[in-house]
Design a protein around this motif. Structure first.
Motif, PDB file in Angstrom:
ATOM      1  N   PHE A  55     -65.237  51.043 -20.990  1.00 17.30           N
ATOM      2  CA  PHE A  55     -65.524  51.933 -20.017  1.00 17.30           C
ATOM      3  C   PHE A  55     -64.752  53.515 -20.634  1.00 17.30           C
ATOM      4  CE2 PHE A  55     -63.240  54.149 -16.398  1.00 17.30           C
ATOM      5  CZ  PHE A  55     -64.288  54.657 -15.871  1.00 17.30           C
ATOM      6  N   GLY A  56     -65.613  54.547 -20.011  1.00 21.52           N
ATOM      7  CA  GLY A  56     -65.130  55.796 -20.403  1.00 21.52           C
ATOM      8  C   GLY A  56     -65.274  56.339 -21.792  1.00 21.52           C
ATOM      9  N   GLY A  95     -79.748  56.431 -25.967  1.00 25.89           N
ATOM     10  CA  GLY A  95     -80.373  57.988 -26.477  1.00 25.89           C
ATOM     11  C   GLY A  95     -79.123  59.007 -26.913  1.00 25.89           C
ATOM     12  N   HIS A  96     -78.029  59.113 -26.023  1.00 29.99           N
ATOM     13  CA  HIS A  96     -77.091  60.022 -26.533  1.00 29.99           C
ATOM     14  C   HIS A  96     -76.458  59.509 -27.848  1.00 29.99           C
ATOM     15  CE1 HIS A  96     -76.861  62.601 -23.061  1.00 29.99           C
ATOM     16  NE2 HIS A  96     -77.139  61.455 -22.163  1.00 29.99           N
ATOM     17  N   THR A  97     -76.153  60.544 -28.647  1.00 29.06           N
ATOM     18  CA  THR A  97     -75.645  60.389 -29.757  1.00 29.06           C
ATOM     19  C   THR A  97     -73.916  60.763 -29.908  1.00 29.06           C
ATOM     20  OG1 THR A  97     -76.425  62.494 -30.659  1.00 29.06           O
ATOM     21  CG2 THR A  97     -77.826  60.645 -30.976  1.00 29.06           C
ATOM     22  N   ASP A  98     -73.381  61.027 -28.835  1.00 29.80           N
ATOM     23  CA  ASP A  98     -72.068  61.517 -28.800  1.00 29.80           C
ATOM     24  C   ASP A  98     -71.626  60.836 -27.391  1.00 29.80           C
ATOM     25  OD1 ASP A  98     -69.538  62.164 -29.235  1.00 29.80           O
ATOM     26  OD2 ASP A  98     -70.399  64.325 -30.257  1.00 29.80           O
ATOM     27  N   LYS A  99     -70.438  61.212 -27.127  1.00 29.44           N
ATOM     28  CA  LYS A  99     -69.905  60.549 -25.996  1.00 29.44           C
ATOM     29  C   LYS A  99     -70.427  61.300 -24.709  1.00 29.44           C
ATOM     30  CE  LYS A  99     -65.490  59.416 -28.232  1.00 29.44           C
ATOM     31  NZ  LYS A  99     -65.661  57.808 -28.305  1.00 29.44           N
ATOM     32  N   PRO A 106     -70.492  55.431 -17.664  1.00 30.68           N
ATOM     33  CA  PRO A 106     -70.524  55.596 -19.055  1.00 30.68           C
ATOM     34  C   PRO A 106     -69.464  54.906 -19.727  1.00 30.68           C
ATOM     35  CG  PRO A 106     -69.231  57.692 -18.269  1.00 30.68           C
ATOM     36  CD  PRO A 106     -69.521  56.693 -17.335  1.00 30.68           C
ATOM     37  N   CYS A 107     -70.028  54.579 -20.991  1.00 30.04           N
ATOM     38  CA  CYS A 107     -69.038  53.959 -22.087  1.00 30.04           C
ATOM     39  C   CYS A 107     -69.299  54.416 -23.328  1.00 30.04           C
ATOM     40  CB  CYS A 107     -69.298  52.185 -22.072  1.00 30.04           C
ATOM     41  SG  CYS A 107     -68.393  51.457 -23.387  1.00 30.04           S
ATOM     42  N   ASP A 117     -65.768  52.069 -30.879  1.00 26.22           N
ATOM     43  CA  ASP A 117     -65.372  52.781 -29.764  1.00 26.22           C
ATOM     44  C   ASP A 117     -65.280  51.839 -28.509  1.00 26.22           C
ATOM     45  OD1 ASP A 117     -68.056  52.272 -29.740  1.00 26.22           O
ATOM     46  OD2 ASP A 117     -68.467  54.517 -29.446  1.00 26.22           O
ATOM     47  N   ALA A 118     -66.160  50.756 -28.551  1.00 31.27           N
ATOM     48  CA  ALA A 118     -66.498  49.891 -27.570  1.00 31.27           C
ATOM     49  C   ALA A 118     -66.770  48.617 -28.286  1.00 31.27           C
ATOM     50  CB  ALA A 118     -67.528  50.257 -26.564  1.00 31.27           C
TER      51      ALA A 118
END
Length: 1568
Positions: free
Chosen positions: A191-192, A231-235, A211-212, A815-816
């Motif tokens: 998470f986060g 689809g996002h490539t960053d946080k 978001p995670c 990251d997760a």
């Protein structure tokens, strides 16, 4: 350039430095067959297609730099050529999530801490399409950091697609070997990432959106189902959901910030657009979704507010910027008003602003805060109108601050209506103050608030969530969290309050029931390592947040956590059988934790630095840890209080970071591998003894970085393959043979960065690797695999990848923690969708060759294949086929079902037929003898004392040897290495089994006639390997047991070689034996159980009754690895933990067990009330077991220790794998994994070496001048002298911990013809001179600093020339040890060959008595004329041959070899990597190439004979070619099971020696 591509470029930079343009063609466009990349393209431009990503620099260079690896072969990587684009069709899956626990909620007085509760739920999946750019991982295909992004069409703002992880094939071919995609994201633990403030309810209150890192998760709170927006490539830095839950907006961190607008219901991405802001920190939708507002920073750091119109997006329109404004005020929160979509509000440090959008302009109005202007405001919320009515009270705004103040602001009048300070702290027991001012008394920092029509929820940094009435008169409910509350959100119905904490908790408070439920927990820093546990289905992770967490793999919920504030956990491992967790810390401590008691059990502090690796053996008996100071510790884990056994210093690479793949243990627990003692070497040790078995150097020069290559991570493949995988800093993954160290396969350029973690599935189908921020999956079985599939989703580098214990899922952590489902179906699932699977027929039985073909050499033509008739293969869950005959099931639940058939006919050729000889010519080579014994097999030696028959295996050959004369008969025919043998009780029939190969898809089992030496039948059924063979007591049946990945037990009729029965076992079995005193009974042992089988015949039908008995707990955990029958009705079984247990087969019970050894028992033999046990550590023990028969009638185990007596013990040189003894067990022959056969005499207590070969790769064979002896050297550090007449070992010189890489025998010296010397070069740069006559070392010199690779004597024997891997050639005196000349002409390329011949060099224009050459790995050959007595040495010629064709070498460069032609002194022959596969003949006098001989493959070895004018060439394809240079004819020969890396003619050319790995074949050369 389209408008959408006109992105801003800072001054002084290039557009191509910041952006990548990837265009996907549609189906209507015809893609050109080739793409040309112009030289003006920037180096960073990337082409995306079905092949791997290639840079323009690599494309322009036609030749890749050569990279040499310290090992048997050299490897290099050629550049990838760009390939045509192709469209990728994508699908979407929504995996599941699960529930968790949370604190309960109570009334405000008193305020005790809440308790924990549990919950479980189900999950489901949905499907949909996916946009192309949602697939690509940042470093492989597109990058979102550093201002780089990818667009795919003319308009990137409108694309109908959805989001899921999809495989990208960066391969060189469109051919699919794996299902595409083979992985599907099932669940995410986390998470986060960028912020823990982003979590909102859906409009119906049934789901939570949060978001995670770079993934957006929708979690249904009741079912705990997860679905994903990828689809996002960053946080993800901000997200917002409109009031109707139809549109979802999200922004990612990084400059410029890319934003996405999603269709929330379908999951499709409606628009991808770039924000004018460089960093978006807050998003807010208008209630109807037509307006989206965002707050962030521009590139100058100023606060910017942007309003977008989103009303037309769902109708095919675009997102348009309506207005934007800059402000000097700080903004921490921003909301669009619910009563008027043109009005907004923001708050921040010392300011509250009211905004309005009118006429395309955003204007703000500050609220007069009075004395409140000093407050730091953190959040705001508009008051909700009752029943949807637009009341005047709906214009009220609540704003909270860090000091505990809540302001109520009238938006119509723009004034503060009321200011309150909530819950100020007071001294315990002190009086409550009557009045609080803004400057007096500490307050509780409020981080967030949310308002419903009835209550206001407030989250504060003291960890409390509190519910207040709107007049803030008293606290209604509160819940305490384990960390500061970062955000709160009241559900639309007002009954649930969502809260998040900065410590990674996400949960909600259910107000009617006053229960708090945790939805998700998360590490607050990247995960460093993980470990899985099979019995309880648990996952353990350690993170940079200094916590150790245990998760349930089924529910993805946290079970335990351990926190260390003083030291950081670095590595983690589960005990395989007990609820115990091991963890290594930065202080060097290794602690074990009990998961049942949730407490630490024991602590060891044997390391001085941070623990970098931690791993346990599969049986749980041993644990290993390594630290950054280079020490390796071994622990015994037999009991809960594990103890230290050994600590070895300076073994592991120092200063290495902690990695999950820092240590590796083989699947059988026998081998331990790690990087060390330097970063340029990988060491393999015996796990029990810590004896070094193998050391592989990878320290080659990396042309890309200009630095030496180093090992990064290690991983063992399945035991059956014997592979060791090593990832290097030059972005390669090298597959090595764990026994010999030679390169089996190489995956070059797997990723732009090193791979820190590797994993191979147990069935050897998949290879996982952590590749930057992506997970890559390779088809491990298919060597021609087009490349990996790439899976994205992580926003930071992946630190660890592994398979779940059941091998059905993949775990990746960074990251997760991501959990992926493996979509590949098993073989049984593919073969039968609704009924029993059918087995595809392999090669049938047949008579293969007659005596002439055996004597003349190995056959060249493939064996004819049988008709495809085959029986159905029954799985454990399979139903009997309709109309099947003889099917009977008498087993308990979970035991195999067996079908017996008589329709599987063996294929037979007419007797006397043999494959044709090429061109009808008589074969020039006859296989005469072999040197060595295959220690890789099991039960691959048989001896019958009464008949004298003695046979063993060496590679693909069955060797039948006369123990009196030493004469050998060689039975060829197997296409792969033979794994096991079995001799019938009549000693008339021998069965041999080999593994699968490229020639035969199934394993071959050959039935030999012992008297005639002919192969009578060839049968085939198993797919991977055969572990064991056994004949029935009457020799009418043969039982075969499949190895890893097969798990099939088959029965064959020896009268007709028909398949009688085939059974798929529920678990692996390791040994099988027939009951010698019970008709039709046999037993197999495996994982934790003994399976008894009874064969019954009813006329023509045959059935099997099966009974499975588990191993009692008293025996201990582990696998049953061996068995033998004793006196009736006893059965002895050996375990992997060293126990021997005794079973009463009449009652199917185990009544006795004792510890026979401290390691696995691999062999048991019984006769005359004596039992022989052989273990993995090489101990052979003789037990007196005469009293055991009396114990089976007793109850209990009172006489256990005194009933069995050990009579004798011998320690051999390796694990015991085969043995045969006489009836009295007084003498026998024993084989070990070291490749040695020992004659054992228990009466004398001695062991005599009978057959011996090298342990490791043979590097050179040289011959004495009189041709009476030969000498070999090996990477095991030994130099061995053999008698050529008998091929018996005469002398052995052993150097410990060094590899002997080259060898030379001195020529006859003038005046001293009997003085014979050997010059041997070693890996440490030393050169040793051994006296053969005196059997002693005469001299040790050190002319090199690098490993010696070639050595030769001058023709008078008074000078030694030596070359090393750095390209230096040293000239030394063998008598004095003085080096008087060093030639550096070949510097930077290893010397591969030095050849010396006697020749007067006047015709070459120089003076000299010797002519010698040196060949190096850069395809260069220098020719020199020398007279060392006069200290003269002149360069005669310098040859540079063409560079290799990279696509032809398949990533591995063959050696560059050269030799003088013995029948023409003016000719020189060269083979090596080049444009063509050929032998180049060069004339030194004419200075030109005079002839070329084409070859089918690149040559690995070369030898020339003098009298017969024959040229022998060995290939990596296990083939030997003989070229008659006089007639130009060629003949090919097979026989080796590996690359033929060495071939040497004897001086008289009567014999030819060839070597592949540690196997030496001796061929007799026939005259022409």
């Amino acid at each position: 350039m389209p408008r959408e591509m006109a992105f801003p470029v800072p001054k002084g930079e290039s557009w191509h430095d910041r952006y990548i343009h990837v265009r996907f063609p549609s189906d209507r466009l015809k893609v050109p067959s080739e793409l040309t990349q112009e030289s003006r393209s920037p180096p960073e431009a990337v082409l995306l297609g079905p092949g791997p990503v290639a840079s323009s620099k690599a494309v322009r260079n036609s030749v890749s730099p050569v990279v040499q690896m310290l090992g048997p072969t050299a490897s290099g990587q050629a550049p990838w050529a760009p390939r045509p684009f192709r469209e990728v069709s994508l699908t979407r899956e929504h995996p599941e999530a699960s529930s968790g626990d949370g604190p309960s909620v109570k009334a405000p007085k008193p305020f005790p801490k809440v308790s924990l509760s549990r919950g479980r739920s189900e999950a489901s999946n949905t499907e949909g399409p996916l946009e192309p750019w949602a697939q690509a991982e940042a470093s492989d295909v597109h990058t979102a950091a550093a201002g780089t992004h990818v667009l795919t069409h003319e308009s990137a703002e409108m694309e109908e697609s959805a989001q899921v992880p999809v495989a990208l094939e960066d391969a060189g071919s469109c051919k699919r070997f794996l299902p595409d995609p083979v992985l599907r994201l099932k669940g995410v633990i986390g998470f986060g990432g960028h912020s823990t403030r982003q979590a909102v309810w859906t409009a119906d209150g049934a789901a939570v959106v949060y978001p995670c890192h770079s993934v957006i998760i929708v979690l249904l709170v009741d079912t705990r189902e997860q679905r994903f927006f990828l689809g996002h490539t960053d946080k993800v830095s901000a997200l917002a959901l409109d009031g109707g839950s139809s549109l979802l907006a999200s922004a990612q961190a990084g400059a410029p910030s890319m934003m996405r607008l999603w269709d929330f219901q379908t999951g499709g991405c409606l628009s991808l657009f770039r924000s004018p802001m460089h960093a978006v920190c807050s998003l807010s939708f208008a209630d109807r979704g037509a307006l989206l507002c965002g707050v962030g920073k521009d590139r100058h750091g100023r606060t910017m507010v942007v309003a977008w119109g989103t009303g037309q997006v769902g109708l095919g329109g675009k997102v348009v910027v309506l207005a934007k404004a800059l402000t000097d005020c700080d903004i921490q929160a921003f909301r669009v008003a619910c009563f008027d979509e043109t009005r907004m509000a923001s708050c921040g440090q010392g300011s509250v602003l009211l905004w309005r959008l009118r006429g395309g302009v955003l204007r703000s109005c500050p609220v007069d805060l009075g004395e409140n202007h000093v407050l730091y405001f953190t959040d705001l919320a508009f008051k909700q109108a009752q029943d949807g009515c637009q009341e005047t009270s709906a214009t009220m705004l609540f704003v909270c601050s860090r000091s505990g103040h809540v302001l109520e602001i009238d938006c119509q009048r723009v004034v503060v209506k009321c200011a309150r300070r909530l819950l100020p702290a007071r001294t315990p027991g002190g009086p409550r103050p009557q009045k609080q001012t803004f400057s007096s008394g500490p307050g509780i920092a409020i981080s967030s608030l949310s308002v419903s029509p009835a209550v206001c929820a407030v989250g504060s940094e003291d960890g409390y969530l509190r519910l207040w009435p709107l007049d803030f008169s008293s606290v209604l409910l509160e819940a305490e969290h384990e960390g500061p509350v970062s955000s709160v959100c009241v559900s639309p119905d007002g009954l649930r309050v969502l809260s998040t904490t900065s410590s990674g908790y996400l949960g909600f408070l259910d107000t009617p029931s006053r229960v708090y439920r945790v939805l998700a927990r998360s590490h607050t820093a990247p995960v460093l390592a993980l470990a899985t546990e099979q019995r309880r289905g648990q996952l353990a992770t350690v993170s940079q947040d200094r916590t150790i967490r245990i998760w349930d793999l089924a529910t993805l919920q946290q079970l335990y956590d351990f926190t260390s504030s003083e030291e950081a956990p670095c590595a983690v491992a589960f005990h395989p059988t007990r609820p115990t967790l091991f963890c290594g810390f930065s202080s060097g401590a290794v602690r074990s934790f009990s998961l049942e008691a949730a407490e630490a059990l024991v602590e060891h502090k044997c390391h001085r630095g941070a623990v970098t690796g931690l791993i346990a053996t599969p049986d749980g008996r041993l644990l290993f840890s390594a630290c950054c100071q280079g020490s390796l510790a071994q622990y015994s884990c037999a009991d809960p209080q594990c103890r230290i056994l050994r600590v070895a210093a300076d073994v592991v690479c120092p200063d290495a970071p902690a990695r999950p793949s820092a240590l590796a243990v083989s699947g059988d627990g026998c081998l331990l591998a790690f990087v060390g003692p330097s970063r340029h070497t990988v060491t393999v040790m015996g796990s029990a003894s810590l004896d070094e078995l193998l050391r592989v150097g990878v320290g080659t020069l990396d042309p890309a970085s200009g630095r030496l290559d180093s090992a990064v991570a290690v991983c063992f493949g399945p035991v059956a393959l014997g592979h060791l995988l090593v990832s290097t800093s030059s972005n390669r993954v090298v597959v090595l043979d764990a026994a010999s160290g030679h390169i089996v396969r190489e995956l070059p350029g797997v990723h732009p960065g090193p791979c820190p973690s590797l994993a191979v599935s147990e069935d050897a189908c998949f290879l996982l690797m952590a590749a930057g921020r992506a997970v890559k999956v390779w088809d491990y079985v298919t060597k021609a695999s087009p490349g990996p599939q790439v899976y994205i989703g992580h926003s930071e580098p992946v630190q660890a990848v592994t398979f779940s214990p059941d091998q059905h899922q993949v775990l990746s952590a960074g990251d997760a923690i991501f959990l992926w489902d493996i979509l590949a179906t098993t073989e049984s699932e593919q073969s039968f969708p609704g009924g029993p699977p059918a087995c595809e027929a392999g090669p049938g039985t047949g008579q293969l060759e007659d005596a002439e073909s055996r004597a003349g050499g190995l056959p060249q033509e493939p064996v004819p294949k049988p008709s495809p008739a085959s029986p159905p293969r029954l799985d454990i869950c399979a139903r009997p086929p309709k109309g099947g005959d003889g099917t009977r099931d008498t087993s308990n639940l979970g035991t195999p079902r067996t079908t017996c058939l008589a329709s599987h006919k063996a294929f037979m050729l007419a007797k006397g037929t043999s494959p044709p000889t090429p061109s009808g010519k008589r074969r020039r080579l006859h296989l005469k003898a072999v040197v060595g014994y295959s220690g890789n097999g099991r039960s691959n030696m048989v001896w019958r004392p009464d008949t004298g028959f003695f046979a063993y295996t060496c590679g693909r050959l069955v060797v039948v040897e006369d123990l009196h004369s030493g004469a050998q008969q060689l039975w060829p025919g197997h296409p792969a290495e033979i794994s096991t043998l079995a001799l019938s009780h009549s000693a008339q029939v021998l069965a041999s089994a080999s593994g699968g190969s490229s020639v035969a898809a199934h394993c071959q089992i050959r039935i030999w006639d012992v008297s005639g030496g002919l192969c009578q039948h060839l049968i085939s059924h198993h797919s991977t390997s055969v572990l064991a063979l056994a004949f029935s007591p009457d020799d009418r049946l043969l039982v075969t047991l499949g190895g890893h990945g097969d798990h099939t037990l088959t029965l064959w009729s020896m009268a007709t070689c028909d398949l009688v029965s085939s059974t798929c076992l529920p678990e692996p079995a390791y040994s099988v034996a027939f009951n010698p005193w019970g008709a039709g009974e046999f037993t197999c042992v495996g994982q934790g159980a003994v399976t008894f089988w009874l064969l019954q015949q009813h006329g023509a039908d045959t059935s099997l009754q099966v009974h499975r008995e588990p191993v009692p707990e008293a025996v201990g955990a582990g696998e049953l690895t061996s068995l033998c029958y004793g006196a009736p009705p006893l059965l002895y079984c050996g375990t992997s933990s060293g126990q021997v247990c005794v079973w009463d087969t009449s009652a199917s019970r185990c009544f006795l067990a004792w510890e026979a050894d401290n390691s696995g028992i691999g062999l048991l033999l019984f006769s005359s009330f004596r039992l022989v046990s052989g273990c993995n550590t090489g101990r052979l023990r003789l037990w007196a077991v005469g009293a055991v028969s009396d114990l089976r009638r007793r109850k209990g185990s009172g006489a256990r220790s005194s009933s069995v007596l050990m009579e004798r013990e011998l320690v051999l040189d390796g694990a015991v794998v085969s043995a045969s003894f006489d009836d009295s067990v007084d003498m026998g022959i024993v084989g070990t994994t070291a490749g040695t056969l020992w004659f054992v005499s228990w009466a004398e207590g001695t062991s005599t070496r009978l057959i011996s070969g090298h342990r490791s790769k043979v590097n050179e064979v040289v011959f004495s001048p009189g041709e009476s002896h030969c000498a070999t050297c090996s990477e095991d550090g030994s130099v061995r002298v053999w008698s050529l007449a008998s091929m018996e070992l005469v002398i052995q010189f052993q150097v410990l911990n060094q590899s002997c890489l080259c060898l030379a025998w001195s020529p006859p010296c003038c005046g001293r013809p009997k003085q014979q010397r050997l010059a041997a070069g070693y890996g440490d740069g030393s050169l040793r001179i051994f006296s053969v006559s005196r059997t002693a070392m005469e001299l040790k010199m050190h002319p090199h600093t690098a490993a010696l690779t070639a050595v030769a004597f001058s023709t008078d024997g008074q000078t030694v020339l030596s070359g090393d891997k750095d390209g230096l050639v040293a000239v030394s005196h063998p008598c004095t040890g003085m080096t008087f000349r060093v030639l550096s002409d070949h510097q930077s390329a290893p010397i591969s060959t030095i050849d010396v011949t006697r020749k007067e060099c006047g015709d070459l224009g120089v003076e000299g008595t010797d002519l010698w050459l040196a060949a190096s790995g850069d395809q260069r050959v220098s020719v020199w004329a020398s007279n060392w007595l006069r200290n003269r040495c002149e360069l005669v010629d310098w040859l540079s041959f063409p560079t290799p064709a990279a696509t032809e070498t398949q990533g591995q460069l063959p050696p560059s070899l050269a030799a003088f032609c013995p029948w023409d002194g003016a000719l020189l022959m060269y083979v090596g990597p080049g444009v063509y596969k050929e032998v180049i003949i060069y004339n030194l006098c004419q200075k030109q190439v005079v002839e070329k001989i084409p070859l089918p493959f690149f040559a690995m070895s070369l030898s020339l004979s003098l009298g017969t004018r024959l040229l022998a060439i060995g290939f990596a394809e296990c083939m030997l070619r003989l070229v008659d240079c006089a007639t130009g004819t060629t003949q090919d020969f097979a026989g080796h099971d590996n690359a033929v890396h060495l071939c040497r003619f004897t001086p008289s050319a009567r014999l030819l020696f060839t070597a592949a790995c540690n196997e030496i074949l001796v061929w007799e050369v026939a005259s022409g």
